[in-house]
Each structure stands twice: as C-alpha cells, then as structure tokens.
Design an enzyme around this catalytic site. Structure first.
Site: not given
Ligand SMILES: C[C@H](CCC(=O)NCCS(=O)(=O)O)[C@H]1CC[C@H]2[C@@H]3CC[C@@H]4C[C@H](O)CC[C@]4(C)[C@H]3C[C@H](O)[C@]12C
Length: 324
Positions: A2, A16, A79
């Site tokens: 992200c 974002r 993340n």
């Molecule tokens: C997946 C996303 C990040 C994407 C990213 O960065 N991908 C790169 C991978 S890499 O790191 O580069 O390899 C993140 C960003 C925000 C997150 C939500 C935050 C609220 C809530 C918190 C709770 O605890 C768990 C569920 C919850 C809905 C979360 C789900 C998921 O975690 C979300 C969508």
C-alpha cells in the site's frame, strides 16, 4: 503493498492505495457524531467527531483502513508485516486495540497536535477484533495541514516519527525508508548536466533524464522513493478539482496493474482502490481497479448528528463516457 501520501495546495489532501490480492468487502463508511464507540479497554464514547473513510463493517463496527474526521485530521493503516509488535495492557496508560486506533484518534483529536497528545499516553495493544479477524500487522500515518506523523509499534516499543515527506509504504521501518532518500538526492525534474566528464560530449537525448535512476519496481522501498519524488515535484492548480486530479496522478505513480506482482501461483496483488480525503470539503474521493472515474462521498450531505453508520459500497464498474 500500500502507499499513502499527503498533498497540500490551497486545500489539504491525504489518501492511499490499497494493494492486495482480495478484498475484505470495503465500503465508504461515515460514522456520525452519536454512533456509540464501545472501546475494548477504554469504555464508551457516545459523542465525538464524525469521520468518513473506507472500512470493513463487521457486526456494525467500522474497521477503518483509512479515514478523516470533520476537523480535517486524516489517518491510514498500512501493512507492516514482520515488524509490528503491539504492546501489553498497562494500568497507567490508555489501552487502545490496534483495530480501534483510527476511531480512537479521529473521534477525539481535532488536529495533529491533539493526536500527538493522545499518543503520549497510549498503549497500542494486540487485542484482536474477533477470531475471524485476527490482529493485522500495520503501521500508520496521521496527518493534517500542519504535518504528518508515522506510528510504528515494534519489539522495542512505540516509535512516533515526524514524517516530513508525508509518505508511507510498507517495510522496512520508517527511519530506514527516510534514510534511503539520501541515495536519490541527485534526481531532478530538470534535465541533467554533464558532471560525468568534461572530456565526453554527453547529450540529453530524451526528456525526463533528470530522474534516471528513480526506481520503477513495485517493492515497498521503491514505491516510497517514487511517490516521494512525484509528490515533491508535483505542480497543480489550487482548485478542488485540479488538486484532486493531481493527487490521483501522484498515487498513480505507484499503481499496481494485475500481473506484475505475483503473490502465489496465478494470484496477483493489484491496487484495489485509491482514495483521497479532502480535509476542507469533507469529501472522500476514490477510484477502484475497474472504475477509473473519480467518485465521491460528501460527509456533509449526511446527517452527522445521527447514531447509525452510513455506508456506500464502492462503485466498481468502469464508467466509460462515450462521446458519440
Ligand atoms: C490487507 C490490507 C493491507 C494491504 C497491504 O498492505 N498489502 C501488502 C502486503 S505486504 O505487506 O506488502 O506484503 C490491510 C490494511 C487495513 C487492514 C484492515 C484494518 C482493520 C481491520 C483490523 C483487524 O485487525 C483485521 C481486519 C481489518 C479489516 C484489516 C484487514 C487487512 O489487514 C487490511 C485491509
């Protein structure tokens, strides 16, 4: 992956990209002033600032990914896998579960200064929302028109960094990302001059050669440098539409097209959506992977004194404006 960025023209903007291989079911969600927040360790907050952002709503609770409040304070969670270590509950501090962090700050702080104040007495705990939605490993950017902060909880505690670039991506930790920019101080939007050797007749045979060496790949470290360069060199008019348009170009520099980042056999990470919060107008703009037309939800068109969440599913089909 992200990427989050801020942008200042006459207005202030923050948004974002959310890059992933699947969607949790995200909706533009407005939390009005009288929606009761039942914090896990901090009791109830019944009346607070209203906020708008993208959330996964679980059992009537807005699990925000990014949002802004009615005072123009913005926040996004990205993340931070492998580095995020949340804190233990503490008797002497405000214990805030990681999934409550955005509501906790945006419900109470009218400015970055007030957010800073809340952070000084806070512990960010790993308390999970539910067994189905375990604690996500995230770090955050908090920003308003006065500046930006990065918050990272790691094994050695909570780090609160001033973020002079107004940019956040993923790993490595923020201090390393910022230091890495030193390697790129020679990049420029202007055409380069020959400092290589006066004995050679080197030519600028193409426009854009001042930024040769700007990393073009999709790694987090490369996206940090690329979006920082794009943002810092951005020029746009001051109007809302010119600013928002330019903002989507800034984040467009780190857009992930399907196919370029394989996370499992045949499974690709893509930019699911790109958002832009406009602090002065209260409008949340967004595009999705398959809808490049900018859509918007205006918090002030809703009854912000209500007590129930207002939800808009993202429009996700390409809107092609045929001209004949
Ligand atoms: C997946 C996303 C990040 C994407 C990213 O960065 N991908 C790169 C991978 S890499 O790191 O580069 O390899 C993140 C960003 C925000 C997150 C939500 C935050 C609220 C809530 C918190 C709770 O605890 C768990 C569920 C919850 C809905 C979360 C789900 C998921 O975690 C979300 C969508």
């Amino acid at each position: 992956m992200c990427t989050a960025a801020t942008y200042q023209t006459r207005g202030f903007y923050m948004g974002r990209t959310l890059d992933y291989e699947f969607s949790y079911g995200d909706e533009i969600t407005i939390t009005p002033r009288n929606y009761p927040f039942h914090f896990r360790h901090m009791g109830d907050v019944i009346s607070h600032y209203a906020m708008i952002g993208t959330a996964h709503v679980a059992g009537d609770y807005p699990l925000y990914y990014d949002a802004m409040n009615e005072k123009g304070l913005c926040m996004a969670g990205l993340n931070f896998v492998g580095n995020a270590v949340f804190q233990e509950l503490s008797d002497s501090r405000d214990n805030v579960a990681q999934f409550e962090f955005i509501p906790w700050i945006l419900s109470q702080a009218a400015s970055l200064a007030e957010a800073r104040e809340l952070l000084t007495r806070m512990s960010l705990t790993g308390t999970s929302f539910s067994p189905e939605l375990p604690t996500a490993q995230l770090h955050w950017m908090i920003a308003d028109k006065t500046g930006a902060l990065t918050v990272e909880c790691m094994a050695d505690g909570m780090h609160i960094y001033e973020n002079p670039v107004g940019v956040l991506t993923n790993n490595p930790p923020f201090d390393k990302q910022l230091f890495h920019l030193n390697d790129f101080m020679h990049l420029s939007a202007k055409q380069p001059e020959n400092h290589f050797s006066p004995d050679l007749n080197l030519q600028t045979y193409s426009r854009g050669m001042g930024a040769l060496g700007l990393p073009g790949d999709l790694s987090s470290a490369s996206r940090f440098v690329r979006v920082a360069f794009t943002k810092m060199n951005s020029r746009s008019g001051d109007s809302e539409s010119e600013s928002v348009s330019q903002f989507f170009h800034i984040l467009g520099s780190v857009d992930q097209p399907r196919g370029c980042c394989e996370v499992a056999e045949g499974n690709y990470e893509i930019t699911l959506y790109t958002s832009c919060c406009s602090a002065d107008t209260g409008i949340y703009y967004y595009t999705t992977y398959e809808n490049h037309q900018i859509s918007g939800v205006d918090m002030y068109r809703e009854n912000l004194d209500s007590d129930t969440l207002i939800r808009y599913p993202m429009l996700s089909n390409e809107q092609i404006h045929m001209q004949n």
